[in-house]
Design an enzyme around this catalytic site. Structure first.
Site, PDB file in Angstrom:
ATOM      1  N   LYS A   1      72.420-137.091 138.962  1.00  0.00           N
ATOM      2  CA  LYS A   1      73.433-136.042 139.076  1.00  0.00           C
ATOM      3  C   LYS A   1      74.717-136.472 138.382  1.00  0.00           C
ATOM      4  CE  LYS A   1      73.287-133.871 143.016  1.00  0.00           C
ATOM      5  NZ  LYS A   1      73.421-133.895 144.494  1.00  0.00           N
TER       6      LYS A   1
ATOM      7  N   ARG B   1      78.743-136.070 147.127  1.00  0.00           N
ATOM      8  CA  ARG B   1      77.351-135.712 146.836  1.00  0.00           C
ATOM      9  C   ARG B   1      76.539-136.957 146.511  1.00  0.00           C
ATOM     10  NH1 ARG B   1      78.231-131.609 141.881  1.00  0.00           N
ATOM     11  NH2 ARG B   1      76.177-130.863 142.550  1.00  0.00           N
TER      12      ARG B   1
ATOM     13  N   GLY C   1      65.304-136.124 151.273  1.00  0.00           N
ATOM     14  CA  GLY C   1      65.228-137.108 152.350  1.00  0.00           C
ATOM     15  C   GLY C   1      66.497-137.925 152.426  1.00  0.00           C
TER      16      GLY C   1
ATOM     17  N   MET D   1      70.839-138.189 152.150  1.00  0.00           N
ATOM     18  CA  MET D   1      71.917-137.350 152.635  1.00  0.00           C
ATOM     19  C   MET D   1      72.228-136.261 151.636  1.00  0.00           C
ATOM     20  SD  MET D   1      75.829-137.986 153.622  1.00  0.00           S
ATOM     21  CE  MET D   1      76.383-136.989 152.266  1.00  0.00           C
TER      22      MET D   1
ATOM     23  N   ARG E   1      69.942-130.564 135.269  1.00  0.00           N
ATOM     24  CA  ARG E   1      68.924-131.607 135.061  1.00  0.00           C
ATOM     25  C   ARG E   1      67.741-130.931 134.394  1.00  0.00           C
ATOM     26  NH1 ARG E   1      67.842-131.892 141.434  1.00  0.00           N
ATOM     27  NH2 ARG E   1      67.327-129.710 141.627  1.00  0.00           N
TER      28      ARG E   1
ATOM     29  N   HIS F   1      43.881-138.052 155.931  1.00  0.00           N
ATOM     30  CA  HIS F   1      42.438-138.193 155.703  1.00  0.00           C
ATOM     31  C   HIS F   1      41.878-136.976 154.986  1.00  0.00           C
ATOM     32  CE1 HIS F   1      38.174-137.747 156.943  1.00  0.00           C
ATOM     33  NE2 HIS F   1      38.154-139.047 156.697  1.00  0.00           N
TER      34      HIS F   1
ATOM     35  N   ARG G   1      21.976-139.763 133.061  1.00  0.00           N
ATOM     36  CA  ARG G   1      21.213-140.447 134.107  1.00  0.00           C
ATOM     37  C   ARG G   1      19.806-139.888 134.139  1.00  0.00           C
ATOM     38  NH1 ARG G   1      26.596-139.869 137.124  1.00  0.00           N
ATOM     39  NH2 ARG G   1      26.235-137.820 136.255  1.00  0.00           N
TER      40      ARG G   1
ATOM     41  N   ARG H   1      20.611-143.624 130.053  1.00  0.00           N
ATOM     42  CA  ARG H   1      20.549-144.787 130.924  1.00  0.00           C
ATOM     43  C   ARG H   1      19.215-144.821 131.645  1.00  0.00           C
ATOM     44  NH1 ARG H   1      24.076-145.272 136.120  1.00  0.00           N
ATOM     45  NH2 ARG H   1      22.449-143.862 136.854  1.00  0.00           N
TER      46      ARG H   1
ATOM     47  N   GLU I   1      28.861-153.378 134.909  1.00  0.00           N
ATOM     48  CA  GLU I   1      29.246-152.806 136.207  1.00  0.00           C
ATOM     49  C   GLU I   1      29.173-153.832 137.325  1.00  0.00           C
ATOM     50  OE1 GLU I   1      26.597-149.549 137.120  1.00  0.00           O
ATOM     51  OE2 GLU I   1      24.942-150.503 136.078  1.00  0.00           O
TER      52      GLU I   1
ATOM     53  N   SER J   1      28.986-150.270 128.055  1.00  0.00           N
ATOM     54  CA  SER J   1      29.606-149.109 128.678  1.00  0.00           C
ATOM     55  C   SER J   1      29.985-149.517 130.095  1.00  0.00           C
ATOM     56  CB  SER J   1      28.644-147.930 128.672  1.00  0.00           C
ATOM     57  OG  SER J   1      29.246-146.837 129.306  1.00  0.00           O
TER      58      SER J   1
ATOM     59  N   GLY K   1      30.639-149.236 133.738  1.00  0.00           N
ATOM     60  CA  GLY K   1      30.366-148.370 134.879  1.00  0.00           C
ATOM     61  C   GLY K   1      31.420-148.674 135.919  1.00  0.00           C
TER      62      GLY K   1
ATOM     63  N   CYS L   1      31.896-145.122 131.238  1.00  0.00           N
ATOM     64  CA  CYS L   1      31.173-143.924 131.665  1.00  0.00           C
ATOM     65  C   CYS L   1      31.355-143.653 133.152  1.00  0.00           C
ATOM     66  CB  CYS L   1      29.701-144.031 131.311  1.00  0.00           C
ATOM     67  SG  CYS L   1      28.875-145.386 132.158  1.00  0.00           S
TER      68      CYS L   1
ATOM     69  N   TYR M   1      35.529-145.138 123.291  1.00  0.00           N
ATOM     70  CA  TYR M   1      35.446-143.793 123.871  1.00  0.00           C
ATOM     71  C   TYR M   1      35.476-143.847 125.393  1.00  0.00           C
ATOM     72  CZ  TYR M   1      30.563-144.798 124.976  1.00  0.00           C
ATOM     73  OH  TYR M   1      29.428-145.356 125.489  1.00  0.00           O
TER      74      TYR M   1
HETATM   75  P1  ADP Z   1      71.698-131.130 146.050  1.00  0.00           P
HETATM   76  O1  ADP Z   1      71.364-132.374 145.343  1.00  0.00           O
HETATM   77  O2  ADP Z   1      71.065-130.953 147.357  1.00  0.00           O
HETATM   78  O3  ADP Z   1      71.587-129.937 145.143  1.00  0.00           O
HETATM   79  P2  ADP Z   1      74.515-130.998 145.551  1.00  0.00           P
HETATM   80  O4  ADP Z   1      75.329-132.231 145.558  1.00  0.00           O
HETATM   81  O5  ADP Z   1      74.166-130.474 144.225  1.00  0.00           O
HETATM   82  O6  ADP Z   1      73.234-131.267 146.434  1.00  0.00           O
HETATM   83  O7  ADP Z   1      75.342-129.927 146.359  1.00  0.00           O
HETATM   84  C1  ADP Z   1      74.850-128.980 147.238  1.00  0.00           C
HETATM   85  C2  ADP Z   1      75.458-127.625 146.952  1.00  0.00           C
HETATM   86  O8  ADP Z   1      76.862-127.680 146.974  1.00  0.00           O
HETATM   87  C3  ADP Z   1      75.052-127.122 145.603  1.00  0.00           C
HETATM   88  O9  ADP Z   1      74.830-125.754 145.662  1.00  0.00           O
HETATM   89  C4  ADP Z   1      76.261-127.421 144.776  1.00  0.00           C
HETATM   90  O10 ADP Z   1      76.340-126.548 143.687  1.00  0.00           O
HETATM   91  C5  ADP Z   1      77.399-127.229 145.764  1.00  0.00           C
HETATM   92  N1  ADP Z   1      78.550-128.032 145.396  1.00  0.00           N
HETATM   93  C6  ADP Z   1      78.567-129.363 145.215  1.00  0.00           C
HETATM   94  N2  ADP Z   1      79.782-129.782 144.839  1.00  0.00           N
HETATM   95  C7  ADP Z   1      80.572-128.693 144.780  1.00  0.00           C
HETATM   96  C8  ADP Z   1      81.926-128.475 144.430  1.00  0.00           C
HETATM   97  N3  ADP Z   1      82.711-129.467 144.044  1.00  0.00           N
HETATM   98  N4  ADP Z   1      82.391-127.219 144.470  1.00  0.00           N
HETATM   99  C9  ADP Z   1      81.597-126.209 144.848  1.00  0.00           C
HETATM  100  N5  ADP Z   1      80.312-126.342 145.190  1.00  0.00           N
HETATM  101  C10 ADP Z   1      79.781-127.573 145.157  1.00  0.00           C
HETATM  102 MG    MG Z   2      26.267-147.904 138.235  1.00  0.00          MG
HETATM  103 MG    MG Z   3      72.387-129.677 143.578  1.00  0.00          MG
END
Ligand code: ADP
Ligand code: MG
Ligand code: MG
Length: 916
Positions: free
Chosen positions: A36, A105, A114, A116, A349, A465, A593, A648, A780, A799, A801, A867, A887
């Protein structure tokens, strides 16, 4: 690691720069600034409207994770960066008049759910909220921003259950008679802030921090610490992301999408990430902040609606999107906010996309001269191609979705719901399609999973599983459908208020994880139609979008064929399979086979062979099998005319062709008891007992069997040679090769070759045909790999296996361990992928590499292939390319995948780009 002085970062001395202004970075600095941060810097560098800010490096986080405290210079560096930001904007963080607010952020090198999330509006307190209200002239907005801060801060930094805030918000809405949060008036929001502060005090024993800098520091520390939450660790283990990378923290001046109707926030993709259709694609939400868009709290608008609301901002967004695409040379995913009409970019991104979109976008970018065909090929994967080949639910058919869970093994399956393995097997045996629905599966469910058209579980993820076993056997599977309640006793399941009883029909989509009510018609995918029946047939009934997709696949697959160095053959046992494989682009058969040629009606002949007690009776039995085999091979060689075809010789132990031991024993015992002894059955039982093995995988099979039953391989070789002679006589071009299984010692191969060579010479003499039939061996067994230099002296080709080689290298009996052990092993991280799915490079791969080198040293023109099913696995194909095999050979439907990946391997190895 030992001599770190206090304050140094990762041993790099005290002067390390831990904070970078957005204006000072670029996208090359992703290791240090995270994804980011690097992209915010890149957009800033491009002159795009990004609110200013700064990024705290991953190194600072690494230090925190090692020591439990921030590196000493960080505080000062943050102060300086904050000062620069305040001076630039002419506002102070959390000032009582017109305060600067920031977002904090997280942002690691790889995007990682997962960790913050973001805290917005940092800097608001009981005083600055009033300053904000005055500065923008909107009291409602200011209190809305403040309650959002406490809510987000409380949840992510102070670890307070979000439900407490949400239910307070809900009751405020009820009190105010408001349907959505935007209808809440300032006075109610102010009460809500008090309520929220009360929650913080009650839950943490402390007041909500009023000092803006303390808010900032606590939020930054929470981002650091979130790297090590259980969720984040689990995610990294699954995605194979290193644990020591750490995350960066981005501090970004706030812009406000919640400043009334001329403001809003949105997300967009530069093309449709689901279909690949060109043109901007996204959602916009009026009068909203950050996460409201994805949270789905109100209905979003399309970008067309956004264009009507604010033409200028929309035009600018379109222009920026185009700029980003040409700059990143790929589909971009964008977050933006409009504050009182002005557009701000908050994130970009390279965007994730579906398989279809990946192919279409790659070739669109080639057409637009943004990337080359080579690059386009590296942008798609064999796995995506495989997904496009699965049958699909008819896109035009109506459907009712019951729930969305995890797509664990792709495909579209329709069947009657059953709740246990026994019912699944019983119903399937009478010809019904069934879906096995279980809370989770265990090894006892294996039979049911094999019998079912698909598997649906309500617990467990992609390494459960059910998921592992289903993928291993190519069975469609949806797992972790937590909204479904299964009552196996009552033989029904419930989703919301829908009740589905045993025998009712459901449809599941193993790619998307969707579960539908009733039967949705399944159609072959257009890509499969193209691959099997050609471009013209596929295009006949295709709409424009489908035609575009098929065209993209064709373009990239043909490019892969031009690019690759690996040959691609198929494993095919019958002429029909061979024909199919040829259509799918196989350049030969790497493994035919012969065991199926001993089944069915011919089983009695094999029985006779096994029971033969004199050389004469054995020869008689073999003589009966000979013409049948010859006919099999002749048909096969006609189908594969001009292409190499590796046959084979018989591999499995003989008892596989005999009746089941227990059943036969019972039958014979009953007959004896009834005084009706059948001498033939008695003799057969003796034979079955004699041949019984406690570990058939390591028993009398392959070349060992041939050495114990003289004449068996000779008969097969004679059938091959006579078939080749017959084809030559008919003007064909048979390119047949004979392969000897399970060789562990060069002596075994010597002995067999002596026998086979004699037979071939005889046939050549007798028919006058000019027969040249290379004879090679499977590698093999570890011993074969370890003595490859010796074996190569007697073999024209190797080959690998890799299935047996994996079994024997690990000491795994696949049938036994896969169901019993693998889910646990994957979970505990013993392996990240089953070694039967993807070649274990470190272990089995080392043996393969050694054997290739030793074999070619002994015989420079030794032909080397693989193979095992690994020949169609993307990652393994890259390995086989790297070690210079000639191959790969895999099942027909994996042939296109292998072609594509072999092409990619040639490019990726050349450019040194990563394989994933
Ligand atoms: P995530 O990685 O979960 O997308 P972000 O850091 O991009 O988290 O932010 C979460 C939301 O907050 C996004 O919609 C982002 O556009 C918005 N946001 C982040 N920083 C700002 C900011 N400085 N002003 C306004 N909105 C923001
Ligand atoms: Mg075999
Ligand atoms: Mg974002």
């Amino acid at each position: 690691m030992n001599a770190m002085t206090s304050g140094s970062v990762a041993g790099r001395g005290p002067g390390v720069q831990l904070v970078y202004d957005f204006a000072d970075g670029d996208r090359g600095m992703v290791d240090l600034l995270g994804g980011k941060g690097a992209n915010l810097a890149e957009m800033t560098r491009l002159g795009l409207p990004v609110p200013p800010g700064f990024t705290v490096t991953t190194e600072a986080c690494q230090h925190y994770l090692l020591r439990g405290e921030e590196p000493q210079p960080l505080r000062l560096q943050v102060t300086m960066a904050l000062r620069r930001l305040e001076n630039l904007l002419g506002r102070r963080l959390g000032d009582v008049q017109d305060p600067l607010l920031v977002s904090v952020r997280s942002g690691a090198k790889f995007s990682m759910p997962g960790m913050m999330e973001t805290v917005l509006n940092v800097g608001l307190n009981d005083y600055s909220v009033k300053g904000l209200a005055d500065a923008v002239g909107d009291e409602r907005f200011a209190w809305d921003s403040y309650r959002r801060l406490i809510q987000m801060f409380g949840r992510t930094v102070l670890d307070i259950s979000s439900e407490l805030f949400e239910s307070a918000l809900e009751s405020a809405k009820v009190r105010a008679g408001a349907d959505t949060d935007v209808e809440l008036p300032a006075a109610v929001l102010r009460e809500l802030v008090d309520e929220f502060k009360g929650i913080v005090l009650e839950q943490t024993g402390r007041q909500f921090p009023q000092d803006p800098r303390e808010q900032l520091d606590l939020a930054m520390r929470a981002v650091f610490a979130s790297w090590n939450t259980d969720r984040a660790r689990l995610y990294r283990r699954r995605e194979r992301i290193r644990n020591d990378l750490g995350t960066a923290v981005n501090v970004c001046a706030m812009v406000f999408g919640n400043l009334g109707d001329s403001s809003g926030t949105g997300v967009c993709f530069t093309r449709d990430p689901a279909t690949g259709r060109p043109g901007l694609y996204g959602d916009y939400l009026v009068n909203a902040q950050g996460e409201d868009v994805v949270a789905g709290i109100r209905n979003t608008l399309s970008l067309e609606d956004f264009a009507h609301l604010n033409a200028a901002a929309h035009t600018e967004l379109t222009r920026i999107a185009r700029r980003l695409e040409t700059h990143y040379r790929d589909l971009c995913d964008i977050e933006f906010t409009v504050e009182r009409g002005k557009l701000w970019m908050l994130q970009t991104r390279v965007g994730k996309r579906t398989a279809a979109a990946a192919f279409r976008i790659a070739t669109q970018l080639v057409d637009e001269k943004v990337i080359t065909n080579d690059e386009a090929l590296t942008r798609v994967s064999g796995q995506q191609l495989a997904q496009l080949m699965f049958p699909q639910f008819d896109a035009d058919a109506p459907r009712t979705r019951l729930t969305l869970a995890m797509g664990a093994s792709p495909g579209a399956a329709v069947g009657k719901v059953v709740f246990d393995s026994a019912t699944a097997t019983a119903w399937a045996a009478r010809g019904e399609d069934v879906l096995l629905c279980r809370r989770e599966t265990n090894p006892d469910d294996l039979a049911g999973m094999i019998a079912a058209a698909g598997v649906l579980t309500t617990r467990g993820g992609k390494t459960s599983h059910a998921a592992v076993v289903a993928r291993g056997m190519g069975r469609t599977c949806v797992c972790g459908a937590e909204e479904i309640d299964i009552d196996a006793q009552a033989r029904k399941l419930r989703v919301g208020d829908v009740v589905v009883a045993e025998g009712d029909v459901l449809s599941i989509d193993g790619s998307t994880g969707e579960v539908f009510a009733g039967r949705i018609p399944v159609v072959p995918s257009p890509v499969a139609t193209y691959l099997e029946r050609g471009l013209d047939v596929a295009l006949e009934s295709a709409d424009a979008e489908t035609a575009d997709l098929v065209g993209s696949v064709d373009q990239l697959l043909r490019h892969a064929d031009r690019t690759r160095l690996l040959g691609v053959r198929a494993n095919a046992d019958t002429a029909e399979d061979a024909a199919r494989a040829r259509h799918l682009g196989a350049e030969g058969i790497g493994l035919c086979r012969t065991e199926h040629m001993f089944l069915g009606d011919r089983r009695v002949l094999v029985e006779r062979l096994i029971l033969a007690d004199t050389p004469a009776s054995r020869d008689a039995a073999l003589a009966e099998l000979l013409p049948l085999q010859r006919a099999d091979f002749t048909t096969l060689l006609r189908e594969m005319d001009g292409l190499p075809t590796t046959i084979r010789l018989l591999d499995p132990p003989l008892h596989e062709f005999l009746p089941d031991r227990t059943e036969l024993a019972v039958e014979v015992a009953l007959a004896r008891a009834a005084g009706e002894v059948d001498p033939a059955r008695e003799v057969l039982l003796t034979a079955v007992e004699r041949l019984h093995e406690s570990n058939p995988m390591l028993g009398l099979r392959g070349v060992r069997l041939a050495l114990m039953v003289p004449g068996l391989f000779a008969m097969q070789a004679q059938a091959v040679a006579e078939a080749a002679a017959a084809r030559l006589q008919d003007g064909g071009r048979p390119l047949v090769e004979i392969m000897v299984p399970l060789v562990g010692s060069v002596m075994e191969l010597h002995l067999i070759r002596d026998e086979i060579d004699g037979v071939i010479t005889d046939v050549a003499d007798r028919t006058g045909a000019d027969l040249s039939i290379p004879i090679g061996t499977m590698i093999e067994l570890p011993r074969a790999a370890l003595t490859a230099h010796r074996i190569a002296e007697v073999a024209e080709f190797f080959s690998f296996g890799t299935n047996d080689l994996t079994q024997t290298t690990w000491g795994f009996s696949r049938d036994d361990v896969e169901a019993a052990l693998f889910a646990t092993y994957l979970d505990k991280g013993v392996f990240t992928v089953s070694p039967f799915e993807s070649l274990d490079r470190d272990g089995v791969g080392t043996l393969v590499r050694m054997a290739v080198t030793a074999g070619r040293e002994a015989k420079p023109d030794l032909k080397v292939g693989v193979c095992g099913e690994h020949g169609g696995d993307p990652d393994s194909v890259h390995f086989f390319h790297e070690i210079g095999l000639d191959y790969v050979s895999c099942s027909p439907f994996r042939v296109p995948v292998a072609r594509l990946e072999a092409g990619r391997a040639a490019l990726i190895a050349e450019t040194g780009a990563g394989a994933s």
